[in-house]
Design an enzyme around this catalytic site. Structure first.
Site, short mmCIF file in Angstrom:
data_model
loop_
_atom_site.label_atom_id
_atom_site.label_comp_id
_atom_site.label_asym_id
_atom_site.label_seq_id
_atom_site.Cartn_x
_atom_site.Cartn_y
_atom_site.Cartn_z
N ILE A 68 0.82 -1.21 0.00
CA ILE A 68 0.00 0.00 0.00
C ILE A 68 0.86 1.26 0.00
CG2 ILE A 68 -2.16 -0.85 0.97
CD1 ILE A 68 -1.09 -0.36 3.74
N GLY A 69 2.15 1.05 0.01
CA GLY A 69 3.02 2.24 -0.03
C GLY A 69 4.46 1.77 -0.15
N GLY A 86 8.45 3.64 -0.26
CA GLY A 86 9.23 4.89 -0.32
C GLY A 86 10.70 4.54 -0.42
N PHE A 118 13.26 3.90 1.80
CA PHE A 118 13.87 2.78 2.53
C PHE A 118 12.85 1.76 2.99
CE2 PHE A 118 17.68 5.08 2.43
CZ PHE A 118 17.42 6.40 2.75
N ALA A 119 11.58 1.98 2.66
CA ALA A 119 10.58 1.08 3.25
C ALA A 119 9.49 0.73 2.26
CB ALA A 119 9.94 1.77 4.46
N VAL A 138 5.37 -0.62 2.57
CA VAL A 138 4.29 -0.83 3.54
C VAL A 138 3.25 -1.75 2.90
CG1 VAL A 138 2.52 0.26 4.98
CG2 VAL A 138 4.65 1.48 4.52
N LYS A 170 5.26 -2.14 7.93
CA LYS A 170 6.34 -1.38 7.28
C LYS A 170 7.59 -2.25 7.32
CE LYS A 170 8.80 3.06 7.67
NZ LYS A 170 8.87 4.33 8.42
N ASP A 226 9.00 16.68 10.95
CA ASP A 226 8.71 16.44 9.53
C ASP A 226 7.19 16.47 9.30
OD1 ASP A 226 9.52 13.86 7.04
OD2 ASP A 226 9.23 16.05 6.88
#
Ligand SMILES: COc1cc(O)cc(Nc2ccc(C(=O)Nc3ccccc3)c(OCCC[NH3+])c2)c1
Length: 335
Positions: free
Chosen positions: A17-18, A20, A22-23, A25, A40, A132
């Site tokens: 579902i995601g 990026g 370094f990860a 999900v 994650k 952030d």
């Protein structure tokens, strides 16, 4: 052969579902409760120098338990990977929601911003700064409630919230002037600035400071050059300008923010920023766990109170989630 043998029997993995830097999900089901979670997954080799961010984030999330912060349920560390089992936020990113509606009207922006201020007031009270804050790090649960995510850049200064930080981090468009000037700064004050950028983005649908050239962008931020579109009310303009103060000492402190007229108008109740989670353990959840594991209630309580963030911790929290959603406090299979 399962790609992630560590999860076998505990979580049923579904789609990604995601993903990026370094990860990745993935959606998953917690086998014992049947509840959905987000997992994650990070590879230690890919993380490289970023590895300390993960340990920072895990330490922070273990201390943060709040209705507007995405909950950490379990940490699985292997030789090569980290797995963070996290609260499932099915309505996705606030960023996408704003884009889908072009911009939000004042009443909807107020509801979201009250929840964002509550989450930030809570983490500051716990001695953390997020550093952030941006719409991509604000997800929505099934009731469209805000869930703050990604504490990889958060800081818990050794000397408490009054001690200065120096690390340059976060996303440029949301970064405070003192942060991009490389000066020492207070984490709570850079979060206040980012909340000003966030409120502007909610109400306008675009950013106050934007430019293709990073140096031009920095110049606009450092000189505080932004404009208000004509549709903004005086109340919202006043609040945004109290947050987007170049001098960090002039920014409205969070205690004032909690009772600001724009945030309380038509609502007339102060923002409930304290965690709604009880400090004590929930009896129904402990009972169901004890029955399942064939232990006495006091043995079960003793184990859960160690907060090992293992499968038992995850099962406890997910039973609590079921209870808070009015579902039966039951595990799917009882030995
Ligand atoms: C503290 O909570 C954290 C920390 C962190 O480092 C990362 C995350 N990331 C999450 C958590 C949950 C979801 C999620 O449930 N997404 C989702 C589920 C169903 C439909 C749509 C989205 C998550 O999603 C990442 C992709 C969002 N664009 C990230 C939480």
């Amino acid at each position: 052969m399962s790609l992630y043998p560590e999860l076998k029997g505990f979580y049923h993995l579904r789609e990604t579902i995601g993903s990026g830097g370094f990860a990745k999900v993935k959606l998953a089901y917690h086998a014992l409760s049947g509840e959905k979670v987000a997992i994650k997954i990070m590879d230690k080799k890919t993380l490289g120098a970023e590895l300390p961010r993960v340990t920072t984030e895990i330490a922070a999330m273990k201390e943060l338990c709040h209705q507007h912060i995405c909950k950490l349920f379990q940490v699985i560390e292997t030789e090569t990977k980290f797995f963070l089992v996290l609260e499932y936020c099915p309505e996705g990113e606030l960023f996408d929601y704003i884009v889908s509606k072009d911009r939000l009207d004042e009443s909807e922006a107020q509801i979201f911003f009250r929840q964002i201020v509550a989450a930030v007031a809570y983490i500051h009270d716990c001695g953390f700064a997020h550093r952030d804050l941006k719409p991509e790090n604000l997800l929505l649960d099934e009731d469209q409630n805000i869930k703050l995510i990604d504490f990889g850049l958060c800081a818990k200064p050794k000397g408490g919230m009054e001690s200065l930080l120096t690390t340059l981090c976060g996303s440029p468009a949301y970064a405070a002037p003192e942060l991009i000037s490389g000066k020492q700064y207070l984490g709570s004050e850079v979060d206040q600035w980012s909340m000003g950028v966030l409120l502007y983005a909610l109400l306008c649908g675009f950013l106050p400071f934007d430019d293709e050239s990073i140096t031009q962008l920095y110049k606009k931020i450092k000189t505080g050059s932004y404009k208000f579109p004509e549709w903004l009310s005086d109340g919202s303009k006043e609040l945004i300008s109290q947050l987007l103060q170049i001098d960090p000492k002039k920014r409205i402190p969070i205690a004032e923010l909690l009772k600001h007229p724009w945030l309380t108008k038509n609502v007339n109740v102060p923002i409930e920023w304290k965690s709604k989670y009880k400090k004590s353990l929930d009896d129904d959840c402990i009972t169901e766990l004890a029955v399942h594991y064939g232990k006495t209630r006091s043995q079960m309580e003793e184990e859960i109170l160690q907060w090992k963030y293992d499968y038992q911790t995850a099962t406890y929290f997910l039973l609590l989630e079921k209870k808070m959603k009015g579902k039966p406090v039951r595990l799917l299979c009882r030995h």
